[in-house]
Design a protein around this motif. Structure first.
Motif, PDB file in Angstrom:
ATOM      1  N   ASN A  85      10.577 -15.258  -4.588  1.00 54.35           N
ATOM      2  CA  ASN A  85      11.757 -14.005  -4.674  1.00 54.35           C
ATOM      3  C   ASN A  85      11.355 -12.754  -4.928  1.00 54.35           C
ATOM      4  OD1 ASN A  85      11.380 -14.043  -7.699  1.00 54.35           O
ATOM      5  ND2 ASN A  85      12.518 -16.019  -7.803  1.00 54.35           N
ATOM      6  N   ASP A  86      12.397 -11.843  -5.078  1.00 54.12           N
ATOM      7  CA  ASP A  86      12.446 -10.510  -5.309  1.00 54.12           C
ATOM      8  C   ASP A  86      11.711 -10.045  -6.481  1.00 54.12           C
ATOM      9  OD1 ASP A  86      13.556 -10.669  -2.724  1.00 54.12           O
ATOM     10  OD2 ASP A  86      15.336  -9.285  -3.264  1.00 54.12           O
ATOM     11  N   ALA A  87      12.143 -11.008  -7.500  1.00 56.02           N
ATOM     12  CA  ALA A  87      11.596 -10.753  -8.970  1.00 56.02           C
ATOM     13  C   ALA A  87       9.987 -10.937  -8.986  1.00 56.02           C
ATOM     14  CB  ALA A  87      12.147 -11.682  -9.974  1.00 56.02           C
ATOM     15  N   LYS A  88       9.420 -12.002  -8.243  1.00 53.93           N
ATOM     16  CA  LYS A  88       8.153 -12.114  -8.190  1.00 53.93           C
ATOM     17  C   LYS A  88       7.461 -11.075  -7.199  1.00 53.93           C
ATOM     18  CE  LYS A  88       8.428 -17.071  -8.440  1.00 53.93           C
ATOM     19  NZ  LYS A  88       8.196 -18.614  -7.774  1.00 53.93           N
ATOM     20  N   VAL A  89       8.136 -10.312  -6.356  1.00 55.05           N
ATOM     21  CA  VAL A  89       7.499  -9.404  -5.582  1.00 55.05           C
ATOM     22  C   VAL A  89       7.269  -8.096  -6.588  1.00 55.05           C
ATOM     23  CG1 VAL A  89       8.258  -7.281  -3.642  1.00 55.05           C
ATOM     24  CG2 VAL A  89       8.476  -9.849  -3.236  1.00 55.05           C
ATOM     25  N   GLY A  90       8.473  -7.800  -7.385  1.00 53.36           N
ATOM     26  CA  GLY A  90       8.504  -6.730  -8.510  1.00 53.36           C
ATOM     27  C   GLY A  90       7.400  -6.975  -9.472  1.00 53.36           C
ATOM     28  N   LEU A 100       0.109  -1.814 -10.078  1.00 52.46           N
ATOM     29  CA  LEU A 100       0.384  -0.514 -10.650  1.00 52.46           C
ATOM     30  C   LEU A 100      -0.586  -0.211 -11.838  1.00 52.46           C
ATOM     31  CD1 LEU A 100       3.935   0.024  -9.928  1.00 52.46           C
ATOM     32  CD2 LEU A 100       2.526   1.272  -9.071  1.00 52.46           C
ATOM     33  N   LYS A 101      -0.523  -1.301 -12.813  1.00 52.59           N
ATOM     34  CA  LYS A 101      -1.308  -1.262 -13.893  1.00 52.59           C
ATOM     35  C   LYS A 101      -2.700  -1.037 -13.561  1.00 52.59           C
ATOM     36  CE  LYS A 101       0.515  -4.806 -15.830  1.00 52.59           C
ATOM     37  NZ  LYS A 101       0.954  -5.934 -17.042  1.00 52.59           N
ATOM     38  N   LYS A 102      -3.262  -1.828 -12.409  1.00 58.10           N
ATOM     39  CA  LYS A 102      -4.600  -1.658 -12.040  1.00 58.10           C
ATOM     40  C   LYS A 102      -4.993  -0.297 -11.578  1.00 58.10           C
ATOM     41  CE  LYS A 102      -4.815  -6.563 -10.771  1.00 58.10           C
ATOM     42  NZ  LYS A 102      -5.016  -7.493  -9.446  1.00 58.10           N
ATOM     43  N   GLN A 103      -4.152   0.268 -10.831  1.00 55.26           N
ATOM     44  CA  GLN A 103      -4.544   1.628 -10.189  1.00 55.26           C
ATOM     45  C   GLN A 103      -4.126   2.859 -11.099  1.00 55.26           C
ATOM     46  OE1 GLN A 103      -2.920   2.385  -6.412  1.00 55.26           O
ATOM     47  NE2 GLN A 103      -3.224   0.192  -5.573  1.00 55.26           N
ATOM     48  N   TYR A 104      -3.391   2.664 -11.980  1.00 58.57           N
ATOM     49  CA  TYR A 104      -3.091   3.952 -12.897  1.00 58.57           C
ATOM     50  C   TYR A 104      -3.249   3.599 -14.389  1.00 58.57           C
ATOM     51  CZ  TYR A 104      -1.202   5.328  -8.311  1.00 58.57           C
ATOM     52  OH  TYR A 104      -0.591   5.446  -6.925  1.00 58.57           O
ATOM     53  N   THR A 105      -4.039   4.662 -14.711  1.00 55.78           N
ATOM     54  CA  THR A 105      -4.302   4.246 -16.322  1.00 55.78           C
ATOM     55  C   THR A 105      -3.271   5.105 -17.011  1.00 55.78           C
ATOM     56  OG1 THR A 105      -5.643   6.632 -16.276  1.00 55.78           O
ATOM     57  CG2 THR A 105      -6.853   4.308 -15.854  1.00 55.78           C
ATOM     58  N   SER A 106      -2.465   6.029 -16.520  1.00 57.17           N
ATOM     59  CA  SER A 106      -1.443   6.519 -17.437  1.00 57.17           C
ATOM     60  C   SER A 106      -0.399   5.467 -17.343  1.00 57.17           C
ATOM     61  CB  SER A 106      -1.039   7.767 -16.629  1.00 57.17           C
ATOM     62  OG  SER A 106      -1.740   8.622 -16.896  1.00 57.17           O
ATOM     63  N   TYR A 108       4.135  -4.416 -10.017  1.00 54.44           N
ATOM     64  CA  TYR A 108       3.840  -3.867 -11.424  1.00 54.44           C
ATOM     65  C   TYR A 108       2.529  -4.152 -11.691  1.00 54.44           C
ATOM     66  CZ  TYR A 108       4.268  -2.595 -16.349  1.00 54.44           C
ATOM     67  OH  TYR A 108       3.990  -2.030 -17.631  1.00 54.44           O
ATOM     68  N   ASP A 109       1.920  -5.289 -11.371  1.00 48.64           N
ATOM     69  CA  ASP A 109       0.624  -5.817 -11.671  1.00 48.64           C
ATOM     70  C   ASP A 109      -0.611  -4.792 -11.216  1.00 48.64           C
ATOM     71  OD1 ASP A 109       1.336  -7.909 -13.719  1.00 48.64           O
ATOM     72  OD2 ASP A 109       1.254  -9.289 -12.067  1.00 48.64           O
ATOM     73  N   LYS A 130       0.807  -1.130  -0.016  1.00 43.96           N
ATOM     74  CA  LYS A 130       0.046  -0.106   0.139  1.00 43.96           C
ATOM     75  C   LYS A 130       0.844   1.257   0.133  1.00 43.96           C
ATOM     76  CE  LYS A 130      -3.651   2.320   3.001  1.00 43.96           C
ATOM     77  NZ  LYS A 130      -2.676   3.410   3.411  1.00 43.96           N
ATOM     78  N   GLU A 131       1.966   1.496   0.803  1.00 45.10           N
ATOM     79  CA  GLU A 131       2.475   2.287   0.889  1.00 45.10           C
ATOM     80  C   GLU A 131       3.621   2.628  -0.173  1.00 45.10           C
ATOM     81  OE1 GLU A 131       1.924   4.912   3.285  1.00 45.10           O
ATOM     82  OE2 GLU A 131       0.594   3.312   4.025  1.00 45.10           O
ATOM     83  N   ILE A 132       4.110   1.547  -0.835  1.00 45.73           N
ATOM     84  CA  ILE A 132       4.951   1.535  -1.882  1.00 45.73           C
ATOM     85  C   ILE A 132       4.029   2.127  -3.161  1.00 45.73           C
ATOM     86  CG2 ILE A 132       6.531   0.507  -3.708  1.00 45.73           C
ATOM     87  CD1 ILE A 132       7.831   0.844  -1.210  1.00 45.73           C
ATOM     88  N   LEU A 133       3.115   1.621  -3.181  1.00 45.07           N
ATOM     89  CA  LEU A 133       2.078   2.095  -4.260  1.00 45.07           C
ATOM     90  C   LEU A 133       1.741   3.519  -4.113  1.00 45.07           C
ATOM     91  CD1 LEU A 133      -0.480  -0.997  -4.489  1.00 45.07           C
ATOM     92  CD2 LEU A 133       1.194  -0.177  -6.352  1.00 45.07           C
ATOM     93  N   SER A 134       1.418   3.887  -2.780  1.00 50.08           N
ATOM     94  CA  SER A 134       1.032   5.476  -2.824  1.00 50.08           C
ATOM     95  C   SER A 134       2.448   6.234  -3.064  1.00 50.08           C
ATOM     96  CB  SER A 134       0.815   5.642  -1.325  1.00 50.08           C
ATOM     97  OG  SER A 134      -0.543   4.869  -0.949  1.00 50.08           O
TER      98      SER A 134
END
Length: 362
Positions: free
Chosen positions: A264-269, A276-282, A273-274, A236-240
């Motif tokens: 692993n961290d790649a899956k976290v990344g 982010l794509k849901k929350q921001y249209t730009s 990103y998934d 939540k805080e990273i997305l914000s």
């Protein structure tokens, strides 16, 4: 807060080893969490190998979990930690043994498999060389109060008997002192590794294609928290935070741990990103920095960042080393120890806010 870490030296241990071993042709075996697809640990190994190359006519063999990965990254002879017969034979032929560095003895391992793995590791790293009366140099390790008490009590006699013992952070030194074990304190062994220059990084095909100097560039290194509540808060805080910057910044995710055996961290990344794509249209510019880069180039690319959100220990270390502002989020005592030693506040998962992150990097 005062930066105490800058006062520490980097331990160039090759001269110490040369004093203790007079043979013209020496054989060394290195034990550690190497080849386990963690670029922080590979940076430690790269630094140690670079330092050992100062000793003429030295043959190096590395023992790790995935020897092919060690060979790919470091171009040295490597053996599997689980090939006990081959490891025993190499230990017998060696002139000295190096254990470390990194946090070999740290987080409490809850599963029985993990517990018995640590016991096996101690047997191979310490007991086997002792059986053959080899000099053991324990260099740049971390040992923390949240480690399994049984494992700690087992390793302490070996640390006391080591030919040389150094640690990489203040917490480890204090912890061992309370256990009547003397350890010299130096900077992390990854500081022994030379980094690529900014000019070399800019010539790299990947960064030539994606890096835009006219934009802000923000590095992010995250770990999946153990507790679900902490995981939700972190996300939540990273997305914000990203929401505040995405119109003027490109984001670079550093998955320093890419071991496929767990989340692993790649899956976290990718998960981030998934979301982010849901929350921001730009369009959000979000790069996953290639894990195939050498440690020398991977961590040198921090020089391209305006600042870094560092949850991984070595993300904080290399942001600091590259003189890049960073916000350090702690998920373990080793992280808190380092972040506080450089004069910064270690942000805690349970109380984390994006405003705290923002304050720590500006």
């Amino acid at each position: 807060m005062i930066d105490k870490y800058q006062k520490l030296s980097v331990f160039h241990f090759s001269s110490e080893i040369k004093k203790r071993h007079g043979k013209k042709h020496l054989k060394c075996i290195i034990f550690g969490n190497f080849g386990a697809m963690n670029l922080g640990d590979e940076a430690i190994l790269a630094g140690q190998i670079q330092e050992l190359h100062k000793i003429p006519n030295l043959t190096i063999t590395v023992v790790g979990r995935y020897p092919k990965e060690v060979q790919r990254i470091h171009k040295v002879t490597a053996l599997s930690l689980y090939s006990l017969y081959k490891v025993r034979r190499e230990v017998k032929k060696s002139d000295f043994v190096i254990v470390g560095g990194g946090g070999i003895i740290n987080k409490v391992e809850r599963s029985l498999i993990g517990f018995f793995y640590q016991i096996y590791m101690l047997g191979v790293f310490f007991l086997l060389p002792r059986m053959y009366k080899k000099k053991i140099y324990v260099l740049g390790i971390g040992i923390y109060s949240n480690a399994n008490r049984i494992i700690v009590n087992m390793v302490l006699p070996f640390l006391r008997a080591a030919t040389l013992l150094t640690v990489r952070d203040f917490h480890s030194q204090t912890f061992l002192k309370k256990k009547n074990v003397h350890a010299a304190l130096y900077q992390d062994n990854s500081f022994l590794m030379d980094l690529a220059t900014k000019q070399d990084i800019l010539k790299d095909a990947y960064f030539q294609k994606h890096y835009r100097p006219e934009r802000m560039n923000i590095g992010i290194s995250l770990v999946k928290p153990d507790a679900k509540k902490d995981e939700k808060r972190l996300s939540k805080e990273i997305l914000s935070f990203i929401g505040e910057y995405y119109q003027k910044a490109d984001f670079w995710f550093y998955a320093t741990d890419y071991n496929p055996e767990y989340f692993n961290d790649a899956k976290v990344g990718k998960q981030l990103y998934d979301e982010l794509k849901k929350q921001y249209t730009s369009e959000i510019v979000f790069h996953l920095v290639p894990m195939t880069l050498s440690p020398q180039r991977y961590f040198a690319s921090f020089k391209l960042m305006q600042f870094v959100i560092a949850m991984r220990f070595h993300a904080a270390v290399f942001a600091y080393r590259n003189d890049v502002p960073f916000a350090g989020i702690s998920y373990d005592k080793k992280c808190t120890s380092f972040i506080e030693s450089v004069g910064k506040t270690a942000l805690q998962l349970k109380t984390l806010t994006w405003e705290q992150i923002n304050k720590n990097v500006l």
